[in-house]
Motif scaffolding. Structure first.
Motif, PDB file in Angstrom:
ATOM      1  N   PRO A 190       0.331  -1.159   0.443  1.00  0.00           N
ATOM      2  CA  PRO A 190       0.233   0.549   0.360  1.00  0.00           C
ATOM      3  C   PRO A 190       1.182   0.957   0.220  1.00  0.00           C
ATOM      4  N   SER A 191       1.809   1.180   0.681  1.00  0.00           N
ATOM      5  CA  SER A 191       3.297   2.766   0.785  1.00  0.00           C
ATOM      6  C   SER A 191       3.712   3.150  -0.879  1.00  0.00           C
ATOM      7  N   ARG A 192       3.179   2.181  -1.944  1.00  0.00           N
ATOM      8  CA  ARG A 192       3.533   2.279  -3.304  1.00  0.00           C
ATOM      9  C   ARG A 192       2.272   3.038  -4.370  1.00  0.00           C
ATOM     10  N   LEU A 193       0.966   3.594  -3.177  1.00  0.00           N
ATOM     11  CA  LEU A 193      -0.721   3.749  -4.214  1.00  0.00           C
ATOM     12  C   LEU A 193       0.318   4.612  -4.248  1.00  0.00           C
ATOM     13  N   LEU A 194      -0.937   5.410  -5.632  1.00  0.00           N
ATOM     14  CA  LEU A 194      -1.053   6.568  -5.617  1.00  0.00           C
ATOM     15  C   LEU A 194      -2.087   7.302  -5.373  1.00  0.00           C
ATOM     16  N   ILE A 195      -2.469   8.749  -5.319  1.00  0.00           N
ATOM     17  CA  ILE A 195      -4.033   8.744  -5.030  1.00  0.00           C
ATOM     18  C   ILE A 195      -4.514   8.925  -6.115  1.00  0.00           C
ATOM     19  N   PRO A 196      -6.185   8.908  -6.000  1.00  0.00           N
ATOM     20  CA  PRO A 196      -6.353   8.808  -7.554  1.00  0.00           C
ATOM     21  C   PRO A 196      -7.383  10.054  -7.732  1.00  0.00           C
ATOM     22  N   LEU A 197      -6.834  10.726  -8.033  1.00  0.00           N
ATOM     23  CA  LEU A 197      -6.642  12.797  -8.449  1.00  0.00           C
ATOM     24  C   LEU A 197      -8.389  13.179  -9.850  1.00  0.00           C
ATOM     25  N   ASP A 198      -9.372  13.343  -8.733  1.00  0.00           N
ATOM     26  CA  ASP A 198      -9.761  14.005  -9.443  1.00  0.00           C
ATOM     27  C   ASP A 198     -10.466  15.090  -8.516  1.00  0.00           C
ATOM     28  N   THR A 199     -11.630  15.768  -9.169  1.00  0.00           N
ATOM     29  CA  THR A 199     -11.341  17.263  -9.063  1.00  0.00           C
ATOM     30  C   THR A 199     -11.936  17.564  -7.834  1.00  0.00           C
ATOM     31  N   HIS A 200     -12.283  16.808  -7.023  1.00  0.00           N
ATOM     32  CA  HIS A 200     -12.115  16.858  -5.607  1.00  0.00           C
ATOM     33  C   HIS A 200     -10.898  16.501  -4.019  1.00  0.00           C
ATOM     34  N   THR A 225       0.798  12.968  -3.551  1.00  0.00           N
ATOM     35  CA  THR A 225       0.641  11.956  -2.774  1.00  0.00           C
ATOM     36  C   THR A 225       2.209  11.972  -1.864  1.00  0.00           C
ATOM     37  N   GLU A 226       3.135  12.925  -2.443  1.00  0.00           N
ATOM     38  CA  GLU A 226       4.229  12.195  -1.461  1.00  0.00           C
ATOM     39  C   GLU A 226       3.608  13.238  -0.330  1.00  0.00           C
ATOM     40  N   THR A 227       2.936  14.438  -0.336  1.00  0.00           N
ATOM     41  CA  THR A 227       2.101  14.733   1.139  1.00  0.00           C
ATOM     42  C   THR A 227       1.466  14.045   2.208  1.00  0.00           C
ATOM     43  N   ILE A 231       2.474  12.161   6.155  1.00  0.00           N
ATOM     44  CA  ILE A 231       1.825  11.784   7.522  1.00  0.00           C
ATOM     45  C   ILE A 231       1.393  10.694   7.371  1.00  0.00           C
ATOM     46  N   ALA A 232       1.339   9.827   5.982  1.00  0.00           N
ATOM     47  CA  ALA A 232       0.935   7.895   6.396  1.00  0.00           C
ATOM     48  C   ALA A 232       1.844   7.541   5.631  1.00  0.00           C
ATOM     49  N   PRO A 233       3.423   7.112   5.922  1.00  0.00           N
ATOM     50  CA  PRO A 233       4.827   6.666   4.935  1.00  0.00           C
ATOM     51  C   PRO A 233       3.599   5.231   4.353  1.00  0.00           C
ATOM     52  N   GLN A 234       3.678   4.510   5.124  1.00  0.00           N
ATOM     53  CA  GLN A 234       2.901   3.203   4.697  1.00  0.00           C
ATOM     54  C   GLN A 234       1.605   3.012   3.950  1.00  0.00           C
ATOM     55  N   ASP A 235       0.997   4.031   3.732  1.00  0.00           N
ATOM     56  CA  ASP A 235      -0.875   4.255   3.849  1.00  0.00           C
ATOM     57  C   ASP A 235      -0.827   5.423   2.982  1.00  0.00           C
ATOM     58  N   PRO A 236      -0.439   5.655   1.738  1.00  0.00           N
ATOM     59  CA  PRO A 236      -0.633   7.153   1.155  1.00  0.00           C
ATOM     60  C   PRO A 236      -2.149   7.365   1.156  1.00  0.00           C
ATOM     61  N   VAL A 237      -2.954   6.773   0.870  1.00  0.00           N
ATOM     62  CA  VAL A 237      -3.984   7.237   0.244  1.00  0.00           C
ATOM     63  C   VAL A 237      -5.259   6.813   1.019  1.00  0.00           C
ATOM     64  N   ARG A 238      -4.445   6.300   2.279  1.00  0.00           N
ATOM     65  CA  ARG A 238      -5.467   6.295   3.456  1.00  0.00           C
ATOM     66  C   ARG A 238      -6.816   6.678   3.539  1.00  0.00           C
TER      67      ARG A 238
END
Length: 260
Positions: A190-200, A225-227, A231-238
């Protein structure tokens, strides 16, 4: 600076399955076996654009045709039958030809690699900081497996530097496992995941200073995602689900999450 405590408070309050009743992820809860869930998830995420009612209607139609086991349908149904099953299908810009191409791509990917996860892992390596290279290889493979058919925009092209929101959403569903995300792919961290960037999420990133980029492309995805990773290194899309949920409900004020 983002207030991590407020993010966590939001997560604890709303990251529950009962709040996913209008989210495409709800369809994945029907399938207990990862072999079925990974197929249903790719179908659902590929169609996750447009009005909520239309998204749900389109996903329902496809999954109803595939029956209780999407894996069994894919393994046992020939292309001619698939074309007959989805004749007349339309979802905004997607036609029956596009959905049949997607089915053909899934079918050959599974025949070649054994599963969609195994197909993805062909292009993803543990030394990769994010899943981006894996996403690009996966997209190219599925498209190549479409046997000359065109899936259209149902399969985005990471090489064009798009945010690939729907593919990143698919990975969130399949890789993470909590009260909302059902998981099923245990070989991708999960640490490698990227944010699903929608308009919100893009608006949230802009108004909280996560990014200053006005274009919602891969560079913006990486910045936001880097920000979250800090905050959550192991789960950036938490926090993706709860932030998006609040935004859709009109209850998200990005300023509330900025530390003074």
């Amino acid at each position: 600076m983002i207030d991590s405590d407020k993010l966590e408070t939001l997560y604890q309050a709303y990251n529950h399955r009962r709040f996913a009743c209008s989210d495409p992820i709800e369809f994945l809860y029907r399938y207990h076996h990862p072999a079925d869930r990974e197929i249903a998830g790719l179908v659902a995420s590929s169609l996750a654009y447009g009005r909520v009612a239309q998204i749900r209607k389109s996903i329902s139609r496809v999954l109803e045709v595939m029956g209780k086991s999407p894996r069994r349908y894919i393994e046992n149904t020939g292309l001619k039958s698939i074309e007959a099953d989805f004749a007349g299908f339309v979802h905004r810009f997607a036609s029956d030809a596009h959905i049949c191409a997607l089915m053909a791509g899934i079918q050959r990917a599974i025949k070649t690699h054994g599963s969609l996860q195994a197909c993805f892992l062909e292009g993803f390596h543990m030394e990769h900081v994010t899943v981006w290279n894996g996403l690009q290889a996966f997209s190219e493979k599925i498209t190549a497996f479409c046997a000359g058919m065109n899936p259209g925009h149902l399969i985005p092209v990471p090489g064009k530097k798009s945010a690939c929101k729907r593919l990143n959403l698919y990975l969130r569903w399949m890789v993470r496992k909590d009260a909302v995300d059902p998981g099923g792919w245990d070989a991708v961290p999960p640490s490698r995941l990227l944010i699903p960037l929608d308009t919100h999420m893009h608006r949230f990133g802009l108004e909280t200073g996560m990014t200053s980029r006005r274009q919602a492309d891969v560079r913006t995805v990486l910045e936001v995602t880097e920000t979250f990773r800090k905050i959550a290194p192991q789960d950036p899309v938490r926090y993706d689900f709860v932030l998006t949920l609040a935004a859709i409900a009109g209850k998200l004020n990005p300023a509330d999450f900025v530390s003074v």
